[in-house]
Design an enzyme around this catalytic site. Sequence first.
Site, PDB file in Angstrom:
ATOM      1  N   GLY A 161      62.526   5.023 -17.637  1.00  0.00           N
ATOM      2  CA  GLY A 161      62.757   3.804 -16.558  1.00  0.00           C
ATOM      3  C   GLY A 161      61.414   2.551 -16.595  1.00  0.00           C
ATOM      4  O   GLY A 161      61.533   1.117 -17.333  1.00  0.00           O
ATOM      5  N   GLY A 198      59.531   3.600 -20.305  1.00  0.00           N
ATOM      6  CA  GLY A 198      59.545   4.284 -21.494  1.00  0.00           C
ATOM      7  C   GLY A 198      60.045   3.177 -22.137  1.00  0.00           C
ATOM      8  O   GLY A 198      60.487   2.159 -23.075  1.00  0.00           O
ATOM      9  N   ASN A 234      50.429   6.743 -13.892  1.00  0.00           N
ATOM     10  CA  ASN A 234      49.698   6.195 -12.729  1.00  0.00           C
ATOM     11  C   ASN A 234      48.584   6.958 -12.390  1.00  0.00           C
ATOM     12  O   ASN A 234      48.445   7.415 -12.963  1.00  0.00           O
ATOM     13  CB  ASN A 234      50.443   6.001 -11.496  1.00  0.00           C
ATOM     14  CG  ASN A 234      51.090   5.220 -11.567  1.00  0.00           C
ATOM     15  OD1 ASN A 234      51.315   4.069 -11.369  1.00  0.00           O
ATOM     16  ND2 ASN A 234      52.963   5.741 -10.585  1.00  0.00           N
ATOM     17  N   LYS A 291      44.867  -0.639  -9.088  1.00  0.00           N
ATOM     18  CA  LYS A 291      46.605  -0.321  -9.053  1.00  0.00           C
ATOM     19  C   LYS A 291      46.823   1.450  -8.633  1.00  0.00           C
ATOM     20  O   LYS A 291      47.615   2.457  -7.869  1.00  0.00           O
ATOM     21  CB  LYS A 291      47.369   0.483 -10.827  1.00  0.00           C
ATOM     22  CG  LYS A 291      47.828   1.062 -10.611  1.00  0.00           C
ATOM     23  CD  LYS A 291      49.251   0.254 -10.299  1.00  0.00           C
ATOM     24  CE  LYS A 291      51.071   0.950 -10.760  1.00  0.00           C
ATOM     25  NZ  LYS A 291      51.767   2.119 -12.172  1.00  0.00           N
ATOM     26  N   GLU A 323      54.410  13.052  -8.165  1.00  0.00           N
ATOM     27  CA  GLU A 323      53.169  12.770  -8.539  1.00  0.00           C
ATOM     28  C   GLU A 323      51.963  12.966  -7.261  1.00  0.00           C
ATOM     29  O   GLU A 323      51.459  12.400  -8.394  1.00  0.00           O
ATOM     30  CB  GLU A 323      53.164  12.149  -9.496  1.00  0.00           C
ATOM     31  CG  GLU A 323      53.660  11.967 -10.929  1.00  0.00           C
ATOM     32  CD  GLU A 323      53.548  10.653 -11.348  1.00  0.00           C
ATOM     33  OE1 GLU A 323      52.977  10.812 -12.770  1.00  0.00           O
ATOM     34  OE2 GLU A 323      53.808   9.492 -10.861  1.00  0.00           O
TER      35      GLU A 323
END
Length: 303
Positions: free
Chosen positions: A10, A12, A102, A184, A267
């Site tokens: 999604g 890259g 992230n 972020k 993650e």
Amino acid sequence: MRILVLGAGGIGGYFGGRLVEKGEDVTFLVRSKRKQLLEEKGLVIHSVNGDFSFAPKLITKTDQTAPFDIVLFSTKAYHLEEAINDVKPFVGENTVIIPLLNGVAHLSPLQEAFGKNVIGGLCFIETTLNEAGEVVHTSKFDRLVFGELEHKETDRILQIADTFSGTKAKFVMSNQIKKDMWHKYLMITTMSGVTTLMRAPMGPIRDSEGGKGFIRSLLLEVTEIMRACKAPIDDNIVEEQMKSIDGLSYQFKTSMQRDMEKGLFIEGDHLQGHLMKLAKQYDIEAPILKTVYQNLKVYEEMM
């Protein structure tokens, strides 16, 4: 400049595809199964900002080629070690690596492997792969931010900025990339935390009775942890991020939420788990974050 994109998922697939659309020399490093699918069907992007499809240049980790000038390091955190090993043969003395993961915990292992080749990076985008392996971009924001970790305006960063200019996606050079990454991190930890805990998009959570207060409370907990470890975050960051959350679409979903819906790895350790370690280190109570993290661990146990 020759650009290598790690993966064609999604993130890259989208940003690499936009660079191809502009006319840049982009190659995608993919696994054999993904390579076969892309060779058969091409890389297809369905986007609210304009569709695009093309036959991508592809390599796998066993192929041999000259080092690339730029690597867009767009992998999931749980594949980080494997991805570092896959990329090493394609990195030369002057290759610049832009990580789009992230959080911040990935910087140390990347710098251990590649030293000063690593700069800072992040992206804001809502994408996923559909059942056909096509990239689906569902909201208008598609911003990739990059910059030197020492916040210097170097020749290489200016050259990269020139290479990235003129695409349909927004590639933005930053002179405060560490702050951008921590901001972020705060945002994605909070949003992924509440959406996975509630099993709902941001809109129903935000608009429910007490919803905004709950989101703010989690933001405040994470902010306290980040301030304790001297993270470079703004004084008014909680209010700014609440404004951003107010502006999200009703059906906005985080990537972690989408991964959970598909029964995929998540993650949690890289994002919420890293902050839990910091909270313990600085003796900070974070009950909402702890609940969020426990929810993610239960999900992993049931996979």
